[in-house]
Write a protein that holds these residues in place. Structure first.
Motif, PDB file in Angstrom:
ATOM      1  N   ARG A   1       0.816  -1.227   0.000  1.00 27.97           N
ATOM      2  CA  ARG A   1       0.000   0.000   0.000  1.00 27.97           C
ATOM      3  C   ARG A   1       0.845   1.270   0.000  1.00 27.97           C
ATOM      4  O   ARG A   1       0.322   2.373   0.106  1.00 27.97           O
ATOM      5  CB  ARG A   1      -0.933  -0.013   1.209  1.00 27.97           C
ATOM      6  CG  ARG A   1      -2.054  -1.055   1.047  1.00 27.97           C
ATOM      7  CD  ARG A   1      -2.725  -1.386   2.356  1.00 27.97           C
ATOM      8  NE  ARG A   1      -3.172  -0.200   3.027  1.00 27.97           N
ATOM      9  CZ  ARG A   1      -3.292  -0.065   4.342  1.00 27.97           C
ATOM     10  NH1 ARG A   1      -2.984  -1.070   5.127  1.00 27.97           N
ATOM     11  NH2 ARG A   1      -3.711   1.044   4.871  1.00 27.97           N
TER      12      ARG A   1
ATOM     13  N   LEU B   1       2.916   2.384   2.294  1.00 27.69           N
ATOM     14  CA  LEU B   1       3.189   3.020   3.595  1.00 27.69           C
ATOM     15  C   LEU B   1       4.663   2.909   3.950  1.00 27.69           C
ATOM     16  O   LEU B   1       5.214   3.742   4.655  1.00 27.69           O
ATOM     17  CB  LEU B   1       2.381   2.333   4.709  1.00 27.69           C
ATOM     18  CG  LEU B   1       0.874   2.525   4.716  1.00 27.69           C
ATOM     19  CD1 LEU B   1       0.245   1.704   5.828  1.00 27.69           C
ATOM     20  CD2 LEU B   1       0.564   4.001   4.927  1.00 27.69           C
TER      21      LEU B   1
ATOM     22  N   PRO C   1       0.321   5.571  10.688  1.00 30.09           N
ATOM     23  CA  PRO C   1      -1.120   5.704  10.483  1.00 30.09           C
ATOM     24  C   PRO C   1      -1.567   4.832   9.313  1.00 30.09           C
ATOM     25  O   PRO C   1      -0.970   4.867   8.241  1.00 30.09           O
ATOM     26  CB  PRO C   1      -1.297   7.199  10.163  1.00 30.09           C
ATOM     27  CG  PRO C   1      -0.074   7.865  10.705  1.00 30.09           C
ATOM     28  CD  PRO C   1       1.030   6.858  10.643  1.00 30.09           C
ATOM     29  N   GLY C   2      -2.594   4.021   9.546  1.00 26.37           N
ATOM     30  CA  GLY C   2      -3.146   3.183   8.480  1.00 26.37           C
ATOM     31  C   GLY C   2      -2.523   1.796   8.390  1.00 26.37           C
ATOM     32  O   GLY C   2      -3.003   0.956   7.634  1.00 26.37           O
TER      33      GLY C   2
ATOM     34  N   ASP D   1      -7.313  -1.342  12.812  1.00 25.77           N
ATOM     35  CA  ASP D   1      -7.956  -0.422  13.746  1.00 25.77           C
ATOM     36  C   ASP D   1      -6.864   0.419  14.411  1.00 25.77           C
ATOM     37  O   ASP D   1      -6.004  -0.131  15.107  1.00 25.77           O
ATOM     38  CB  ASP D   1      -8.710  -1.235  14.806  1.00 25.77           C
ATOM     39  CG  ASP D   1      -9.513  -0.343  15.745  1.00 25.77           C
ATOM     40  OD1 ASP D   1      -9.133   0.831  15.942  1.00 25.77           O
ATOM     41  OD2 ASP D   1     -10.521  -0.833  16.288  1.00 25.77           O
ATOM     42  N   PRO D   2      -6.858   1.739  14.202  1.00 26.50           N
ATOM     43  CA  PRO D   2      -5.784   2.567  14.738  1.00 26.50           C
ATOM     44  C   PRO D   2      -5.678   2.524  16.264  1.00 26.50           C
ATOM     45  O   PRO D   2      -4.629   2.815  16.830  1.00 26.50           O
ATOM     46  CB  PRO D   2      -6.138   3.980  14.257  1.00 26.50           C
ATOM     47  CG  PRO D   2      -7.548   3.926  13.781  1.00 26.50           C
ATOM     48  CD  PRO D   2      -7.875   2.507  13.472  1.00 26.50           C
TER      49      PRO D   2
END
Ligand code: SAM
Length: 240
Positions: free
Chosen positions: A31, A33, A161-162, A166-167
């Motif tokens: 993704r 990140l 983040p991400g 679930d953060p």
């Protein structure tokens, strides 16, 4: 925004092959990140046999990583000088102990460079000349910095983040607020005579939150009173 770039400099990049192809780490890479890159010290070997180490001056067992290949590799990736957003870390049992607070700081970086040692470790001039932060994953010695680098990479990844579904998962982890997290239960409600605490089945979110806070405090007190002392110190230091 571009993902966090982590360059890992190692004699054994193959060790990371499975690591990057599984689970949360793979998803984060897919993704965008995380941008993980691996550099083999041998690309900067001192001869055509791929030598990067040599016997210690003064005698004794083992081999030492030579400064030339390490300096060349660090210069080749543009990390010879410190700059804002760049964290340069040498993994060594003689470094500062790795903590959650340190990982939180790393997760705010734009780029991280990790140096993995092997054998007897790095020639001292690598430490002196490059001025990397020195980090240890604990008071014990393992064969090389690769597993230590994985610890840093996973620890940082959880904080991006991400990265986690679930953060709240990372925010509620042990050490994030100084203490240990509360215990967890899942199905079945009774397993081999051990029942899930009633309050967790009650549906009362207020009571659940209170139970969890009490359990976390009790665990921290029983298992890690040193963490409570640190918390007190931070609090008292902060109010003076
Ligand atoms: N002779 C060194 C000493 O006693 O301090 C230990 C060298 S160790 C066998 C080889 C490499 O593994 C180190 O250069 C370092 O990169 C890595 N390493 C070993 N233990 C570590 C630890 N606790 N934390 C971080 N890195 C470690």
């Amino acid at each position: 925004m571009a993902g966090l770039r982590i360059d890992t400099l190692t004699l054994f990049p193959g060790i990371f092959q499975g690591f990057v192809q599984e689970s949360i780490l793979k998803r984060a890479i897919d993704r965008g990140l995380l941008d993980l890159r691996f550099v083999d010290w041998r690309e900067h070997a001192v001869n055509r046999h791929g030598s990067v180490d040599d016997a210690p001056y003064g005698g004794g067992p083992g081999m030492v990583l030579r400064p030339g290949p390490v300096f060349d590799a660090v210069e080749a990736i543009g990390a010879a000088e410190p700059r804002e957003g760049l964290r340069r870390i040498m993994l060594t049992p003689q470094g500062a102990p790795l903590t959650q607070a340190f990982l939180c700081g790393l997760a705010r970086a734009e780029r991280i460079v990790l140096l993995c040692g092997r054998y007897e470790g790095f020639d001292e001039r690598i430490r002196i000349g490059l001025g990397f932060e020195e980090v240890s994953i604990g008071d014990y010695v393992i064969n090389g910095g690769e597993v230590a680098a994985m610890v840093v990479i996973e620890g940082v990844l959880r904080l991006l983040p991400g990265a986690l579904g679930d953060p709240r998962a990372a925010a509620e982890d042990s050490f994030m607020c100084g203490g240990l997290e509360h215990p967890h239960y899942t199905r079945p409600p009774v397993f081999r005579g051990m029942a899930v605490p009633e309050v967790l089945l009650s549906g009362d979110h207020g009571k659940v939150a209170q139970w969890r806070a009490e359990q976390a405090a009790a665990r921290t007190r029983d298992r890690r009173s040193d963490l409570l002392a640190q918390l007190r110190e931070t609090r008292d230091g902060g109010t003076q």
